[in-house]
Design a protein around this motif. Structure first.
Motif, PDB file in Angstrom:
ATOM      1  N   LEU A 364       0.840  -1.187   0.000  1.00  0.00           N
ATOM      2  CA  LEU A 364       0.000   0.000   0.000  1.00  0.00           C
ATOM      3  C   LEU A 364       0.880   1.243   0.000  1.00  0.00           C
ATOM      4  O   LEU A 364       1.852   1.304   0.744  1.00  0.00           O
ATOM      5  N   PRO A 365       0.549   2.245  -0.797  1.00  0.00           N
ATOM      6  CA  PRO A 365       1.340   3.482  -0.785  1.00  0.00           C
ATOM      7  C   PRO A 365       1.029   4.288   0.477  1.00  0.00           C
ATOM      8  O   PRO A 365       0.082   3.964   1.194  1.00  0.00           O
ATOM      9  N   ASP A 366       1.822   5.326   0.737  1.00  0.00           N
ATOM     10  CA  ASP A 366       1.538   6.224   1.859  1.00  0.00           C
ATOM     11  C   ASP A 366       0.186   6.884   1.645  1.00  0.00           C
ATOM     12  O   ASP A 366      -0.045   7.501   0.609  1.00  0.00           O
ATOM     13  N   LEU A 367      -0.669   6.797   2.644  1.00  0.00           N
ATOM     14  CA  LEU A 367      -1.979   7.435   2.531  1.00  0.00           C
ATOM     15  C   LEU A 367      -1.841   8.948   2.718  1.00  0.00           C
ATOM     16  O   LEU A 367      -0.849   9.409   3.288  1.00  0.00           O
ATOM     17  N   PRO A 368      -2.837   9.718   2.272  1.00  0.00           N
ATOM     18  CA  PRO A 368      -2.760  11.179   2.385  1.00  0.00           C
ATOM     19  C   PRO A 368      -2.399  11.658   3.791  1.00  0.00           C
ATOM     20  O   PRO A 368      -1.598  12.578   3.939  1.00  0.00           O
ATOM     21  N   SER A 369      -2.957  11.040   4.835  1.00  0.00           N
ATOM     22  CA  SER A 369      -2.671  11.505   6.190  1.00  0.00           C
ATOM     23  C   SER A 369      -1.192  11.320   6.519  1.00  0.00           C
ATOM     24  O   SER A 369      -0.573  12.180   7.152  1.00  0.00           O
TER      25      SER A 369
END
Lengths: 513, 92
Positions: A364-369
């Motif tokens: 999973l990529p880094d989420l916006p938060s």
């Protein structure tokens, strides 16, 4: 007690024309009394209204089109805007003898989304048929997941600014009830003049993720912020492009009001909301409508309403034919969907036939938060700046690019990005990609400023010139408009002396520009 | 154990079929009686079965490739009415 976004309690303002500051709902279209969220800052003092407060309850059902090459159960292409009925297979048209075949990519998209929303991924989920008659649903049923969806019990955190100036942010959470995979329907074009409906099945069968949010929100602003954050997450994951204008993200709101301590009121469903801005308006309008209706002694019908963006209000939808009986039944042509994790991987696995939840989680990529936090940590900017950067497509990258190319501190650069670049882009309705001022040019300009070769005022002038996009460099503009700061001590002394001596003519000759 | 008028109304509405003559209603009653035999089996604590093939029926996952579509002409061939390349349906 600090105000925390929507206080969750709405009071009627009995005085005419009283409207709360900030993003409140505004005066009712019927003109008179306004409803104000009590934590907005000072419009209605407690107890003055004389009416028991109302608690609005807002839940959302969001349909996100899965970003994939082909459809959920068939191999026809997924594409916006194509000749009518050109992206339709025999299965999509529901011709007899055709069967659904599940698209792997759609399952992965749903798993990614479920993981990003902290859901429990059901290792065994099932497909069902939801029956209803409509011209754009050729089979007479939609394949969905009603009994056991692919993901359940998650949460989504989103940020709200308390006042309009973005100086204080508060974090809220909404529970995610479930995420299910289902088919999209085709499109109907109603031709009332000829009393017929034209049907295009290009969209029929496209994969959707339905994200159901529990009724944890209480006003339009919260709903809008939650949807915006979901949109950013989906775009970051790539599971959906989530562009509302292209119908890739559709939101239905479920709204009711009740007095504190009493059971939930009757809810209405509001559909046909085409943008995040309209979502906030629609929710606030509907809350207000329900409050006014109840306070006037009326009742709320459990109905479906459409949002009319021109009038700014919700109206009952025309084909109101009583409660629908969807006659859910298991989809007989599809066995349960089994997902695996590292522990349960089968021994002789065929990689193409196996979906490993842990494998997806790791990638999973880094989420916006997380991205926002990293920006704050790395560059020492404020959380609200970070929020503004990630709220605009490409702006964070632009900022980072400028920072790399200039000696100016990030804390100063951010001012130029948010106050000048962003406001200009907004004024001219441009995206960051379309900016006539590249990160290179801006960095160039900021370097001149940092080296004290020009003043801040001059820099703004140069920026205004750069917007014209005539291809000049900042240095060229500075030279052209003679905006250089004088560095020569002697020259400065001479000018000052001339001024003191009142010899105006010489001053005119010596001062550049 | 008669089927009520409300249920008959509802069924006719869903199926878009009129079957209100007495023979139709009798047939319906018999069909329901036949199906009700299922209730005679005690299924307490038994997981509902999805398929007689149970674990042997694996859901096949297809690769995300475009392999179909572009057959507008074929699809519209059976349509009674069309307007340009749209199917035509009654209003509403």
């Amino acid at each position: 007690m600090a105000a925390r976004g929507c206080g969750g309690v709405w009071r009627r303002a009995r005085q005419r024309g009283v409207v709360g500051p900030g993003p409140g709902p505004g005066p009712s279209p019927r003109g008179q009394r306004a409803v104000v969220c009590n934590a907005r800052g000072g419009a209605v003092p407690a107890g003055k209204s004389g009416v028991a407060p109302w608690i609005p309850v807002v839940g959302l059902e969001i349909h996100a089109q899965i970003s994939s090459n082909s459809k959920l159960f068939s191999g026809s292409q997924v594409q916006f805007a194509a000749p009518p009925n050109s992206l339709v297979s025999f299965f999509d048209a529901s011709l007899p003898g055709t069967l659904p075949v599940l698209n792997r990519r759609c399952v992965e998209a749903a798993v990614m989304t479920g993981l990003a929303l902290n859901c429990r991924i059901n290792k065994k989920s099932m497909f069902d048929r939801k029956h209803y008659f409509y011209a754009d649903l050729p089979a007479g049923y939609q394949i969905t997941q009603q009994r056991v969806p692919i993901a359940v019990n998650g949460s989504l955190s989103y940020s709200l600014c308390i006042d309009n100036k973005m100086s204080q942010m508060v974090t809220k959470t909404v529970r995610i009830k479930q995420i299910q995979l289902e088919q999209d329907s085709g499109k109907s074009l109603h031709d009332d003049t000829r009393s017929q409906t034209l049907v295009d099945l290009n969209r029929a069968g496209v994969g959707l993720m339905e994200v159901v949010m529990e009724p944890d929100m209480c006003c339009g602003e919260e709903a809008a912020a939650a949807v915006r954050e979901l949109q950013l997450i989906l775009q970051t994951l790539g599971s959906s492009q989530a562009v509302m204008a292209e119908g890739q993200l559709r939101v239905d709101a479920n709204i009711s009001v009740h007095h504190p301590g009493e059971p939930y009121g009757v809810r209405t469903e509001v559909k046909n909301i085409n943008s995040i801005r309209f979502l906030a308006k629609a929710v606030d309008y509907e809350i207000q409508r329900q409050i006014e209706e109840l306070e006037n002694g009326g009742t709320i019908l459990n109905e479906t309403r459409a949002f009319d963006s021109k009038l700014g209000c919700t109206v009952p939808m025309r084909d109101k034919e009583g409660k629908r009986d969807y006659r859910f039944m298991p989809e007989p042509n599809l066995p349960p969907l089994i997902l695996y994790d590292a522990k349960s991987l089968p021994a002789n696995l065929n990689h193409q036939q196996v979906i490993n939840i842990d494998w997806i989680q790791e990638r999973l990529p880094d989420l916006p938060s997380v991205k926002r936090e990293k920006l704050v940590e790395q560059y020492g900017i404020l959380p609200e700046h970070s929020f503004a950067l990630s709220n605009e497509d490409g702006l964070a990258e632009f900022f980072e690019s400028v920072v790399k190319q200039t000696q100016m501190k990030p804390k100063k650069v951010i001012g130029w990005i948010l106050n000048h670049l962003l406001s200009y882009l907004k004024q001219h309705s441009l995206t960051v990609k379309e900016s006539p001022v590249s990160s290179f040019l801006l960095a160039d300009l900021l370097n001149l400023l940092e080296k004290k070769e020009i003043s801040s005022t001059a820099a703004k002038q140069v920026l205004a010139e750069l917007w014209k996009g005539e291809g000049k460099t900042p240095l060229e503009i500075v030279k052209e408009q003679k905006l250089e700061l004088l560095q020569d001590q002697k020259e400065l002394e001479q000018i000052c002396q001339a001024v003191i001596d009142g010899q105006e003519n010489e001053v005119i000759m010596m001062v550049p520009g | 154990k008669k089927v009520s008028v409300e249920v008959l109304d509802h069924l006719e509405h869903l199926a878009l079929v009129d079957f209100r003559d007495s023979e139709g209603v009798q047939r319906l009653q018999k069909a329901i009686q036949f199906a009700d035999q299922l209730h005679e089996v005690n299924t307490d604590g038994v997981e509902p079965m999805d398929s007689v093939l149970e674990d042997r029926w694996c859901l096949y996952l297809r690769e995300d490739d475009v392999t179909e579509g572009n057959c507008t002409k074929d699809l519209l061939e059976n349509a009674r009415e069309k307007v340009e390349e749209y199917f035509v349906a009654p209003p509403g």
